[in-house]
Design an enzyme around this catalytic site. Sequence first.
Site, PDB file in Angstrom:
ATOM      1  N   GLU A 172      14.428 -15.055   0.946  1.00 38.24           N
ATOM      2  CA  GLU A 172      14.719 -16.161   1.870  1.00 38.24           C
ATOM      3  C   GLU A 172      13.778 -17.330   1.600  1.00 38.24           C
ATOM      4  O   GLU A 172      13.978 -18.429   2.082  1.00 38.24           O
ATOM      5  CB  GLU A 172      14.525 -15.713   3.328  1.00 38.24           C
ATOM      6  CG  GLU A 172      15.595 -14.753   3.816  1.00 38.24           C
ATOM      7  CD  GLU A 172      15.204 -14.092   5.147  1.00 38.24           C
ATOM      8  OE1 GLU A 172      14.189 -14.495   5.764  1.00 38.24           O
ATOM      9  OE2 GLU A 172      15.929 -13.168   5.551  1.00 38.24           O
ATOM     10  N   ASP A 188       0.843  -1.198   0.000  1.00 35.01           N
ATOM     11  CA  ASP A 188       0.000   0.000   0.000  1.00 35.01           C
ATOM     12  C   ASP A 188       0.889   1.263   0.000  1.00 35.01           C
ATOM     13  O   ASP A 188       1.900   1.313   0.721  1.00 35.01           O
ATOM     14  CB  ASP A 188      -0.851  -0.047   1.282  1.00 35.01           C
ATOM     15  CG  ASP A 188      -1.969   0.975   1.282  1.00 35.01           C
ATOM     16  OD1 ASP A 188      -2.833   0.902   0.404  1.00 35.01           O
ATOM     17  OD2 ASP A 188      -1.980   1.843   2.184  1.00 35.01           O
TER      18      ASP A 188
HETATM   19  C1  GLC Z   1      -4.354   2.900  -0.620  1.00 35.15           C
HETATM   20  C2  GLC Z   1      -5.540   1.973  -0.476  1.00 35.15           C
HETATM   21  C3  GLC Z   1      -6.716   2.756   0.003  1.00 35.15           C
HETATM   22  C4  GLC Z   1      -6.373   3.368   1.345  1.00 35.15           C
HETATM   23  C5  GLC Z   1      -5.102   4.196   1.261  1.00 35.15           C
HETATM   24  C6  GLC Z   1      -4.572   4.507   2.628  1.00 35.15           C
HETATM   25  O1  GLC Z   1      -4.543   3.845  -1.610  1.00 35.15           O
HETATM   26  O2  GLC Z   1      -5.767   1.304  -1.688  1.00 35.15           O
HETATM   27  O3  GLC Z   1      -7.865   1.972   0.109  1.00 35.15           O
HETATM   28  O4  GLC Z   1      -7.424   4.167   1.778  1.00 35.15           O
HETATM   29  O5  GLC Z   1      -4.079   3.504   0.600  1.00 35.15           O
HETATM   30  O6  GLC Z   1      -4.071   3.361   3.232  1.00 35.15           O
END
Ligand code: GLC
Length: 567
Positions: free
Chosen positions: A271, A214
């Site tokens: 790993e 993310d």
């Molecule tokens: C990314 C995710 C989204 C989330 C954001 C903050 O863009 O896909 O759903 O709100 O990150 O974590």
Amino acid sequence: MPLSNGHIVAGDPNWWKQAVVYQIYPRSFADANGDGIGDLKGITSRIPYLKDLGVDAIWLSPFYPSPLKDGGYDVSDYRDVDPRIGTLEDFEEMTSACKDANIKVIIDIVPNHCSDEHPWFQDALNSLPGSKERGRFHFRDGLGPDKSQPPADWMATFGGPMWTPTGKNDGQFYLHMYDAAQPDLNWSNPEVREDFLKTFRFWGDRGVSGFRIDVATGNMKDLSDLTIPWDELKQRRANKSKPGNEHIDHPLFDRDENFELYRTWRQVFNEYDPPLTAVAEAFVSPSRKRHYASPEGLGQVFSFDILLSNFDIKNYQQSIERQIKEAKEDKSSTTWVFSNHDMIRHHTRYGLPDIDPSNLFTFRKGFLKFLETDGKEPAVDWPTGLRRGRAATLMILALPGSTYIYQGEELGLPEAAAIPEDQLQDPYFFRHGRSDKGRDGCRVPIPWTKTGVNFGFGSGKPAHLPQPQDFGEFSVEAELPDPSSTLNMYRKALSLRRDLQTKEEMSWFDHGLGNQVLAFERPNGWLTMINGGKTCVPLPKGEVLLSSADLDDEDLPGETTVWIKRS
Ligand code: GLC
Ligand code: CA
């Protein structure tokens, strides 16, 4: 004999390069214990469905303990399961059932920020400015004689300020790029780095095959100059994302130090045998993407290039050319994707007027505006949306590289546009003064049955987000027996693809039918043709394997894709 999934052989370190990955938003997939929230046992119970669909892997959006201020992207413990979703035993049961079905498991890792309920953040709030505990985050003194003003005028992605006071009367603020309940971690701190390596190994040891990272552009920051005005930062970000401008310095976005960080992650991923994979969420220019996608880094990057396109043959062609070229240069593979948990579902988008696709946020917002109808049915041209969505999907499924499918798109599920405001959950809605309905419309629980409580999602309490009344029509139960359903198109496509997707090559096919048509060939004499216009064109010779809509004798109707075997 290694287990084989057609083109994917168990143990193959490159399995992800051509994989079909199915994204599950766990709270909205299947609710086994009837509390209205999807759970891991629900996922396990649906593995036969996923196997029949023919996916190679599932990607789970966050299922960790979370106060749910951002749909689980606010994690309070990275090495556990939210008790509302299940237990670690349930997780093991799920991965082992996936393994039996030859389906790999990818999980979402949220490194840029954690939840404000994470013990680290609670400890930080209860510790003094300058303490080791505060050093895991970005705390700074406020401005003004009483330090009551934020240290910078920066704005959070979800709206409102990016700096929030601690509430401890100590004159300090903390940084959060998203919601105030999502404090950003300090990735210059070795303890933070070590802890995530521990998390990777924790899940790697539990049979996970890879990670979706993310906000992969966010982790490393340079907060040495907080005087840079927000307007300038916005401009810098927009400019930096354009080719040729990668040298532009931005304190929060796409810094080179991230690449060094990802090399340390890669060592841990390697790993494992086969190595763990990673796919980065990173909206960057191609020359920057290369670093995230490199084999020494994360390995693969989501490209939202084709998602950010209207139904437009010329755009598709340019996007396909761009992405395939980039993936080759990066020694990675492409990621075709039309829908995910952050975007209006593509079958609905394609039934709405075109929107300028140059910016992801305005693109989403543009469609949302069309869907805001004060409780009345929105003016979506639904048959067109579905027809185009199916044609576009059949096109990307024939391309080399991996494809990401978002739960429900295989049912042709529309965006649930009319969720009453008092049931919305997305922080986007709350932090934008309720002017933007946010992303809940694509996160509504899946309909499994035509009728009944929650359309078979769960048989107890109401689903945590309300399902539209007509959802039963799109249910698995309704679509399975119908040979022309969207579900059966996906099933057939994924099954054919296993045999056809043997090599990564593709070449454009010279069809001589003008610019409403796009056609390309793959190895094995596999020809894909999409007719983006409204009128029929003649079908090329060969055996029709599959089409996104009924064919007209010798003709390929408008807004239709066909797969043909030529030899
Ligand atoms: C990314 C995710 C989204 C989330 C954001 C903050 O863009 O896909 O759903 O709100 O990150 O974590
Ligand atoms: Ca449940």
